[in-house]
Design a protein around this motif. Structure first.
Motif, PDB file in Angstrom:
ATOM      1  N   MET A 131      50.784  15.935 -27.801  1.00 18.90           N
ATOM      2  CA  MET A 131      51.979  15.888 -26.964  1.00 18.90           C
ATOM      3  C   MET A 131      53.218  16.206 -27.789  1.00 18.90           C
ATOM      4  O   MET A 131      54.062  17.026 -27.400  1.00 18.90           O
ATOM      5  CB  MET A 131      52.117  14.502 -26.333  1.00 18.90           C
ATOM      6  CG  MET A 131      51.060  14.153 -25.307  1.00 18.90           C
ATOM      7  SD  MET A 131      51.497  14.660 -23.639  1.00 18.90           S
ATOM      8  CE  MET A 131      52.744  13.415 -23.248  1.00 18.90           C
ATOM      9  N   ALA A 138      55.813  11.162 -22.758  1.00 17.48           N
ATOM     10  CA  ALA A 138      55.377  10.332 -21.627  1.00 17.48           C
ATOM     11  C   ALA A 138      56.460  10.228 -20.564  1.00 17.48           C
ATOM     12  O   ALA A 138      56.166  10.011 -19.382  1.00 17.48           O
ATOM     13  CB  ALA A 138      54.984   8.940 -22.120  1.00 17.48           C
ATOM     14  N   PHE A 141      56.286  12.250 -17.260  1.00 17.06           N
ATOM     15  CA  PHE A 141      55.302  11.937 -16.238  1.00 17.06           C
ATOM     16  C   PHE A 141      55.814  10.877 -15.277  1.00 17.06           C
ATOM     17  O   PHE A 141      56.654  10.044 -15.624  1.00 17.06           O
ATOM     18  CB  PHE A 141      53.993  11.463 -16.887  1.00 17.06           C
ATOM     19  CG  PHE A 141      53.264  12.544 -17.624  1.00 17.06           C
ATOM     20  CD1 PHE A 141      52.211  13.205 -17.035  1.00 17.06           C
ATOM     21  CD2 PHE A 141      53.657  12.921 -18.899  1.00 17.06           C
ATOM     22  CE1 PHE A 141      51.541  14.220 -17.704  1.00 17.06           C
ATOM     23  CE2 PHE A 141      53.001  13.939 -19.581  1.00 17.06           C
ATOM     24  CZ  PHE A 141      51.943  14.593 -18.979  1.00 17.06           C
ATOM     25  N   LEU A 146      51.004   6.229 -14.904  1.00 20.37           N
ATOM     26  CA  LEU A 146      50.616   6.150 -16.312  1.00 20.37           C
ATOM     27  C   LEU A 146      49.962   4.818 -16.682  1.00 20.37           C
ATOM     28  O   LEU A 146      49.727   4.547 -17.855  1.00 20.37           O
ATOM     29  CB  LEU A 146      51.837   6.371 -17.214  1.00 20.37           C
ATOM     30  CG  LEU A 146      52.368   7.808 -17.295  1.00 20.37           C
ATOM     31  CD1 LEU A 146      53.598   7.864 -18.181  1.00 20.37           C
ATOM     32  CD2 LEU A 146      51.305   8.772 -17.804  1.00 20.37           C
ATOM     33  N   SER A 149      46.789   5.168 -18.871  1.00 16.58           N
ATOM     34  CA  SER A 149      46.860   6.200 -19.908  1.00 16.58           C
ATOM     35  C   SER A 149      46.950   5.631 -21.318  1.00 16.58           C
ATOM     36  O   SER A 149      46.459   6.240 -22.264  1.00 16.58           O
ATOM     37  CB  SER A 149      48.069   7.106 -19.660  1.00 16.58           C
ATOM     38  OG  SER A 149      47.909   7.874 -18.485  1.00 16.58           O
ATOM     39  N   LEU A 155      47.643   7.029 -26.575  1.00 19.08           N
ATOM     40  CA  LEU A 155      47.678   7.752 -25.302  1.00 19.08           C
ATOM     41  C   LEU A 155      46.361   8.494 -25.174  1.00 19.08           C
ATOM     42  O   LEU A 155      46.143   9.515 -25.839  1.00 19.08           O
ATOM     43  CB  LEU A 155      48.852   8.734 -25.281  1.00 19.08           C
ATOM     44  CG  LEU A 155      48.954   9.656 -24.069  1.00 19.08           C
ATOM     45  CD1 LEU A 155      49.189   8.854 -22.798  1.00 19.08           C
ATOM     46  CD2 LEU A 155      50.077  10.678 -24.265  1.00 19.08           C
ATOM     47  N   LEU A 158      45.674  11.501 -19.411  1.00 17.95           N
ATOM     48  CA  LEU A 158      46.849  11.918 -18.649  1.00 17.95           C
ATOM     49  C   LEU A 158      46.463  12.086 -17.190  1.00 17.95           C
ATOM     50  O   LEU A 158      45.313  12.418 -16.867  1.00 17.95           O
ATOM     51  CB  LEU A 158      47.399  13.237 -19.203  1.00 17.95           C
ATOM     52  CG  LEU A 158      48.021  13.169 -20.598  1.00 17.95           C
ATOM     53  CD1 LEU A 158      48.297  14.575 -21.123  1.00 17.95           C
ATOM     54  CD2 LEU A 158      49.292  12.334 -20.602  1.00 17.95           C
ATOM     55  N   ASN A 321      42.084  10.617 -14.243  1.00 17.39           N
ATOM     56  CA  ASN A 321      42.845  11.193 -15.341  1.00 17.39           C
ATOM     57  C   ASN A 321      41.969  12.197 -16.076  1.00 17.39           C
ATOM     58  O   ASN A 321      40.755  12.289 -15.838  1.00 17.39           O
ATOM     59  CB  ASN A 321      43.300  10.099 -16.307  1.00 17.39           C
ATOM     60  CG  ASN A 321      44.430   9.260 -15.749  1.00 17.39           C
ATOM     61  OD1 ASN A 321      44.878   9.460 -14.621  1.00 17.39           O
ATOM     62  ND2 ASN A 321      44.914   8.316 -16.528  1.00 17.39           N
ATOM     63  N   MET A 342      48.994  20.462 -17.451  1.00 18.35           N
ATOM     64  CA  MET A 342      50.151  19.582 -17.344  1.00 18.35           C
ATOM     65  C   MET A 342      51.458  20.348 -17.157  1.00 18.35           C
ATOM     66  O   MET A 342      52.352  19.907 -16.437  1.00 18.35           O
ATOM     67  CB  MET A 342      50.277  18.715 -18.605  1.00 18.35           C
ATOM     68  CG  MET A 342      49.084  17.828 -18.929  1.00 18.35           C
ATOM     69  SD  MET A 342      48.789  16.549 -17.699  1.00 18.35           S
ATOM     70  CE  MET A 342      47.198  17.122 -17.024  1.00 18.35           C
ATOM     71  N   THR A 361      54.294  15.004 -12.707  1.00 18.39           N
ATOM     72  CA  THR A 361      55.352  15.217 -13.689  1.00 18.39           C
ATOM     73  C   THR A 361      56.667  15.480 -12.972  1.00 18.39           C
ATOM     74  O   THR A 361      56.680  15.947 -11.822  1.00 18.39           O
ATOM     75  CB  THR A 361      55.059  16.410 -14.619  1.00 18.39           C
ATOM     76  OG1 THR A 361      55.125  17.635 -13.867  1.00 18.39           O
ATOM     77  CG2 THR A 361      53.703  16.279 -15.294  1.00 18.39           C
TER      78      THR A 361
END
Length: 437
Positions: A131, A138, A141, A146, A149, A155, A158, A321, A342, A361
């Motif tokens: 990421m 984060a 999102f 989350l 996650s 993490l 996702l 996820n 993503m 997101t």
């Protein structure tokens, strides 16, 4: 304890198969080196194959296949092979077996309630470095999605095909009966009873239905201000305050008059959806992920709404996820596929536009295609708005095993009309035994 619970999960998932064989790379290694944009992964490189397991069949499976094709067409050196592994439970079973056999895929969809099991077994890659390398955070999102996650300060997954239960309504039917879309339990009870059509001993139409699942009783428990587990996760939280008896008493009252049709366990989601389309039920609790399919088929005015409240509005989240397996030998390429989903408009954003799952997101929510879709089809925005009231009270590594016992309690009450209090007391004892292990 972790090994015990996970080996139990393999057996339980094979037995249940309630939520609707490939090998991958098992080499270790691969350093976080994220790609920042779409396109190929570098000229002249040997094409790398990435195994991706998922749980999407039917129309949603077609949408996922299209996403994978878009990725492959835009990445000349990466080829993602997506494989449908059955429902969520079946995918978990196969994933556990593959991890043990060192034939796990590079990436897998994992139903959100199972993520902790794999995280505690340390078989999921920490996505934080990837990421960071992609300039993602984060904070990008939807926070309500989350909750499954982060585990053990890592993490590990996702959001992907995330959903909430919402109320799906045959508005034409309600209007003909002079009724408004219900916003409370009492209004829902009145409307559901008013929609019942009975000829002799046979019900021709029911007011309300919902698939056989733990999701919907948990929603009702939360609306009555109950929690699934108590504060320290040693027992069931909805028993001492009478919420459990209230919830199942409400459902049984509706069932006794034909206001509620409770479907058979096998294929319950498809049964309920078809009855809704055929006008055999007027309202249903069902996932937001069904909106796309229903909109293609309905022949009446169809609207969606928040789940009606008792004391408060409340709803659990669901869906799956995406996670990278730590044993993948092609982590850089695996991450590029996750990043593409993503970040890129042709990734999961298009999949969500097609399917009706939740945008996860800020970029998706604020995109012009999403705004245009919501303006054209406001039914799709209801689930996103309802996230304001999202709450998950069944988070514990023991949840899959406790869930099995909760299903047994639901079956006893809804199918066999067993005494509610006695059944829930038995369930609580079994849950406490599991939680103490």
């Amino acid at each position: 304890m972790r090994k015990k619970k996970i080996s139990w999960l393999v057996v339980a998932a094979m037995l249940m198969g309630l939520l609707s064989a490939c090998s991958g790379n098992n080499e270790s290694g691969g350093q976080p080196a994220a790609t920042s944009g779409s396109g190929d992964s570098g000229g002249g490189q040997e094409k790398v194959t990435i195994e991706f397991w998922h749980s999407l069949g039917g129309k949603n499976g077609e949408y996922m296949d299209a996403l994978i094709k878009r990725f492959n067409d835009s990445h000349e050196n990466i080829n993602v092979v997506g494989t449908f592994q059955g429902g969520y439970d079946e995918t978990v079973t196969k994933l556990q077996q593959a991890i043990s056999a060192k034939t796990a895929p590079d990436i897998s969809m994992v139903e959100r309630a199972y993520v902790q099991l794999f995280a505690d077994s340390e078989v999921l890659e920490d996505l934080t470095p990837y990421m960071d390398g992609s300039g993602m955070s984060a904070d990008d999102f939807t926070q309500g999605l989350l909750g499954h996650s982060f585990f053990n300060d890592q993490l590990v997954s996702l959001p992907l095909n995330r959903s909430t239960p919402i109320l799906h309504v045959n508005k034409t039917m309600l209007t003909e009966a002079g009724l408004e879309v219900p916003t409370t339990w009492e209004e829902m009870k009145t409307a559901a009873n008013a929609l019942v059509v009975k000829e002799g001993d046979e019900f021709k139409r029911y007011g309300l239905s919902m698939p056989y699942d733990t999701w919907y009783p948990i929603a009702l428990i939360s609306q009555a201000q109950g929690t699934f587990f108590n504060d320290d996760n040693t027992s069931i939280g909805f028993m001492d305050n009478g919420v459990g008896e209230k919830v199942f008493g409400y459902l049984k009252d509706l069932q006794s008059t034909g206001a509620l049709y409770y479907p058979p366990a096998q294929d319950s989601g498809n049964i309920v959806n078809q009855m809704f389309l055929e006008g055999k039920i007027g309202m249903m609790f069902q996932s937001t992920g069904t909106i796309g399919r229903l909109l293609e088929s309905v022949e009446f005015e169809y609207v969606t709404a928040f789940l009606p409240k008792e004391a408060v509005f409340a709803n659990p989240t669901g869906g799956a996820n995406v996670a990278m397996l730590s044993g993948s030998g092609h982590k850089e390429e695996a991450w590029e596929f996750i990043r593409y989903m993503m970040e890129e408009p042709d990734g999961a954003q298009q999949f969500i536009l097609d399917s009706g799952y939740l945008p996860f997101t800020t970029k998706m929510v604020e995109s012009e295609p999403m705004k245009e879709l919501w303006a054209k089809e406001p039914n799709r925005k209801v689930a996103y708005d309802q996230l304001e009231y999202a709450i998950d009270t069944n988070k514990d590594v023991s949840w899959p095993e406790v869930m099995h016992e909760f299903f047994s309690a639901i079956e006893a009450i809804m199918y066999d009309s067993s005494d509610i209090k006695a059944t829930l007391d038995t369930f609580r004892k079994e849950a406490e035994r599991i939680l103490a292990e």
